[in-house]
Scaffold this motif. Structure first.
Motif, PDB file in Angstrom:
ATOM      1  N   GLU A  75      -8.309   5.535 -14.022  1.00 37.55           N
ATOM      2  CA  GLU A  75      -9.020   5.996 -12.819  1.00 37.55           C
ATOM      3  C   GLU A  75      -9.568   7.403 -12.998  1.00 37.55           C
ATOM      4  O   GLU A  75     -10.689   7.705 -12.578  1.00 37.55           O
ATOM      5  CB  GLU A  75      -8.090   5.953 -11.600  1.00 37.55           C
ATOM      6  CG  GLU A  75      -7.856   4.556 -11.069  1.00 37.55           C
ATOM      7  CD  GLU A  75      -7.296   4.576  -9.641  1.00 37.55           C
ATOM      8  OE1 GLU A  75      -7.324   5.629  -9.002  1.00 37.55           O
ATOM      9  OE2 GLU A  75      -6.833   3.507  -9.205  1.00 37.55           O
ATOM     10  N   TRP A  96      -8.061   1.011   1.329  1.00 35.72           N
ATOM     11  CA  TRP A  96      -7.660   2.304   0.763  1.00 35.72           C
ATOM     12  C   TRP A  96      -7.735   3.367   1.856  1.00 35.72           C
ATOM     13  O   TRP A  96      -8.661   3.347   2.681  1.00 35.72           O
ATOM     14  CB  TRP A  96      -8.581   2.718  -0.384  1.00 35.72           C
ATOM     15  CG  TRP A  96      -8.433   1.910  -1.631  1.00 35.72           C
ATOM     16  CD1 TRP A  96      -7.855   0.681  -1.765  1.00 35.72           C
ATOM     17  CD2 TRP A  96      -8.889   2.279  -2.944  1.00 35.72           C
ATOM     18  NE1 TRP A  96      -7.929   0.267  -3.067  1.00 35.72           N
ATOM     19  CE2 TRP A  96      -8.547   1.228  -3.813  1.00 35.72           C
ATOM     20  CE3 TRP A  96      -9.550   3.399  -3.450  1.00 35.72           C
ATOM     21  CZ2 TRP A  96      -8.852   1.265  -5.178  1.00 35.72           C
ATOM     22  CZ3 TRP A  96      -9.855   3.435  -4.796  1.00 35.72           C
ATOM     23  CH2 TRP A  96      -9.496   2.375  -5.657  1.00 35.72           C
ATOM     24  N   HIS A 144      -1.890   6.909  -5.212  1.00 36.84           N
ATOM     25  CA  HIS A 144      -2.458   7.460  -6.443  1.00 36.84           C
ATOM     26  C   HIS A 144      -2.813   8.913  -6.171  1.00 36.84           C
ATOM     27  O   HIS A 144      -3.689   9.198  -5.348  1.00 36.84           O
ATOM     28  CB  HIS A 144      -3.701   6.683  -6.875  1.00 36.84           C
ATOM     29  CG  HIS A 144      -3.367   5.466  -7.666  1.00 36.84           C
ATOM     30  ND1 HIS A 144      -4.262   4.454  -7.923  1.00 36.84           N
ATOM     31  CD2 HIS A 144      -2.208   5.104  -8.294  1.00 36.84           C
ATOM     32  CE1 HIS A 144      -3.666   3.520  -8.651  1.00 36.84           C
ATOM     33  NE2 HIS A 144      -2.424   3.893  -8.887  1.00 36.84           N
ATOM     34  N   HIS A 195      -5.374   8.817  -3.025  1.00 42.40           N
ATOM     35  CA  HIS A 195      -5.606   7.692  -2.113  1.00 42.40           C
ATOM     36  C   HIS A 195      -4.394   6.779  -2.089  1.00 42.40           C
ATOM     37  O   HIS A 195      -3.627   6.705  -3.047  1.00 42.40           O
ATOM     38  CB  HIS A 195      -6.873   6.905  -2.502  1.00 42.40           C
ATOM     39  CG  HIS A 195      -6.915   6.503  -3.935  1.00 42.40           C
ATOM     40  ND1 HIS A 195      -7.379   7.323  -4.934  1.00 42.40           N
ATOM     41  CD2 HIS A 195      -6.521   5.358  -4.545  1.00 42.40           C
ATOM     42  CE1 HIS A 195      -7.295   6.708  -6.096  1.00 42.40           C
ATOM     43  NE2 HIS A 195      -6.765   5.512  -5.892  1.00 42.40           N
ATOM     44  N   GLU A 207      -3.459   2.895  -1.799  1.00 41.70           N
ATOM     45  CA  GLU A 207      -4.041   1.552  -1.916  1.00 41.70           C
ATOM     46  C   GLU A 207      -3.088   0.563  -1.244  1.00 41.70           C
ATOM     47  O   GLU A 207      -1.922   0.478  -1.613  1.00 41.70           O
ATOM     48  CB  GLU A 207      -4.238   1.187  -3.392  1.00 41.70           C
ATOM     49  CG  GLU A 207      -5.106   2.189  -4.144  1.00 41.70           C
ATOM     50  CD  GLU A 207      -5.403   1.779  -5.583  1.00 41.70           C
ATOM     51  OE1 GLU A 207      -5.208   0.596  -5.932  1.00 41.70           O
ATOM     52  OE2 GLU A 207      -5.830   2.656  -6.359  1.00 41.70           O
TER      53      GLU A 207
END
Ligand SMILES: [Zn+2]
Ligand SMILES: [Zn+2]
Length: 325
Positions: free
Chosen positions: A181, A227, A273, A290, A292
Motif C-alpha cells: 500500500e 473504509w 492500516h 484508514h 478497512e
C-alpha cells in the motif's frame, strides 16, 4: 535437530512465494465458545468479575482504577508474536526467525456483549480512546516497527470467543500488505484525496463525522466493504486528534448498524492500516491511515487464493446505496 520442535511462534518467509507466515503452534490450544454456535459450559474469562482468569491488564478505562471497568487491554495468552521470543527449535534457520512483537486483547465491554451496538455511544468512544492511547504508547518502543488493531466479529470472521473484543498487534517488521500500500501510494497520480473525491462524485461516500469519512473503496472485495479515513493526510492513527478518534468510534457504529440492516447477522472483520512508526512514518507524510471494514458474506475460494483477485456481486455504487439510511 531438537527432539521436540519448539512451540514458540516463529516467522517463516518464503521468498519465491513472496509469502510470510507465523507458525504459532500454541494458538491451537486457545479456547473457543463459538465452535458449537453457543457458549461453552465454563465462565467467560472476559466478563467483569473474572479478571483472575486473564493476565493483568496493560491499560484499562477508567484509568483511575474505579470499578467496574469499561474496557481493558490484556496480553494475549496465545500470542502470534512474543515480547521475549525464545530462539530454540531452529528447524529452518534460513527462512525463519523468532516472532517478536506484542499481541494483546482489547476487551471492549465489561458485560457479555456480542455486538459493538450494545455498547452505548459514549462508552464506545472510550474504547477507541483506549486503543488510540495504547497505539501511541507503542510509538518509539524498541523493536516495534508497526502496529494495528483488528476485529474478528462472528465465526465467519474467525472469532473464537463471542465476548466483544478486538486484538492489538505490534510487529518488528512492516507486513507485506502495508509495504504494497505504501509503495502504491508513492506512485504519481495515486492519492487518497482523489479516492475521496471520486467516492463523493459517484455516490460512494457513506457517512462523515467531522473531517473523517466512511466510503466504499473503488475495488471492494465483498459487498458493503467500507473504509474510514481522514480527508487530510495523517500517516499515524496513533497521532490522531481526540476529535478524529471519536469520529472513528461514531462511524464504526454507523457502518456496523447499516451493515446489520442490509444483511442481518453479517459477520465482519476490520483492521487499522497506519504507517510504520519512526522515520518511515514521517516519510509517508502524505499518506492517510484508514480502517478497512470487510463484511464476510462469501468465502474466499480458489480464485481469490490463487490469483489475489477478488469476486464480488455488488458494485461500489450498489453497496453505497445498500448502506444508505
Ligand atoms: Zn463474557
Ligand atoms: Zn489499507
Amino acid at each position: 535437530m531438537p527432539d521436540t520442535p519448539s512451540r514458540d511462534p516463529r516467522i517463516h518467509h518464503d521468498p519465491l512465494a513472496a509469502r510470510t507466515v507465523v507458525v504459532a503452534p500454541r494458538r491451537a490450544d486457545r479456547p473457543s465458545d463459538l465452535d458449537a454456535g453457543c457458549m461453552s459450559a465454563g465462565p467467560c474469562p472476559f466478563c467483569v468479575g473474572h479478571e483472575s482468569q486473564t493476565p493483568p491488564d496493560v491499560l484499562r478505562t477508567p484509568h483511575d482504577g474505579a470499578m467496574p471497568w469499561q474496557a481493558r487491554i490484556i496480553p494475549n495468552r496465545y500470542p502470534v508474536v512474543e515480547s521475549c521470543p525464545q530462539g530454540s527449535g531452529d528447524l529452518f534457520p534460513r527462512c525463519s526467525r523468532p516472532a517478536h512483537g506484542i499481541h494483546e486483547v482489547v476487551i471492549e465491554s465489561a458485560a457479555h456483549y456480542r455486538s459493538i451496538l450494545e455498547v452505548d455511544a459514549v462508552a464506545w468512544r472510550d474504547v477507541w480512546k483506549l486503543i488510540h492511547r495504547r497505539l501511541a504508547m507503542l510509538d518509539g518502543v524498541e523493536g516495534i516497527a508497526w502496529a494495528t488493531v483488528f476485529k474478528n466479529s462472528g465465526p465467519e470472521a474467525g472469532a473464537s470467543l463471542e465476548h466483544l473484543h478486538s486484538q492489538l498487534v505490534g510487529l518488528d517488521f512492516v507486513p507485506p500488505v502495508m509495504e504494497a500500500e505504501l509503495a502504491a501510494a508513492s506512485q504519481p497520480g495515486h492519492s487518497f484525496a482523489t479516492m475521496i473525491e471520486q467516492a463523493e462524485a459517484s455516490g460512494c461516500l457513506v457517512a462523515e463525522a467531522g473531517d473523517v469519512v466512511a466510503l466504499i473503496p473503488p475495488a471492494p472485495r465483498q459487498p458493503f466493504e467500507t473504509w474510514i479515513l481522514p480527508r487530510l493526510p495523517e500517516p499515524l492513527f496513533s497521532a490522531a486528534s481526540p476529535e478524529r478518534v471519536a469520529a472513528v468510534a461514531d462511524l464504526t457504529r454507523h457502518v456496523v448498524a447499516r451493515l446489520g440492516a442490509a444483511v442481518p447477522g453479517a459477520d465482519y472483520n476490520w483492521w487499522l492500516h497506519q504507517a510504520p512508526y519512526g522515520e518511515r512514518g514521517a516519510a509517508a507524510s502524505r499518506w492517510h491511515w484508514h480502517l478497512e471494514i470487510l463484511p464476510r458474506l462469501a468465502a474466499f475460494a480458489g480464485f481469490e487464493l490463487g490469483t489475489g483477485c477478488h469476486i464480488t456481486t455488488l458494485s461500489p455504487e450498489e453497496s453505497a446505496r445498500g448502506l444508505a439510511s
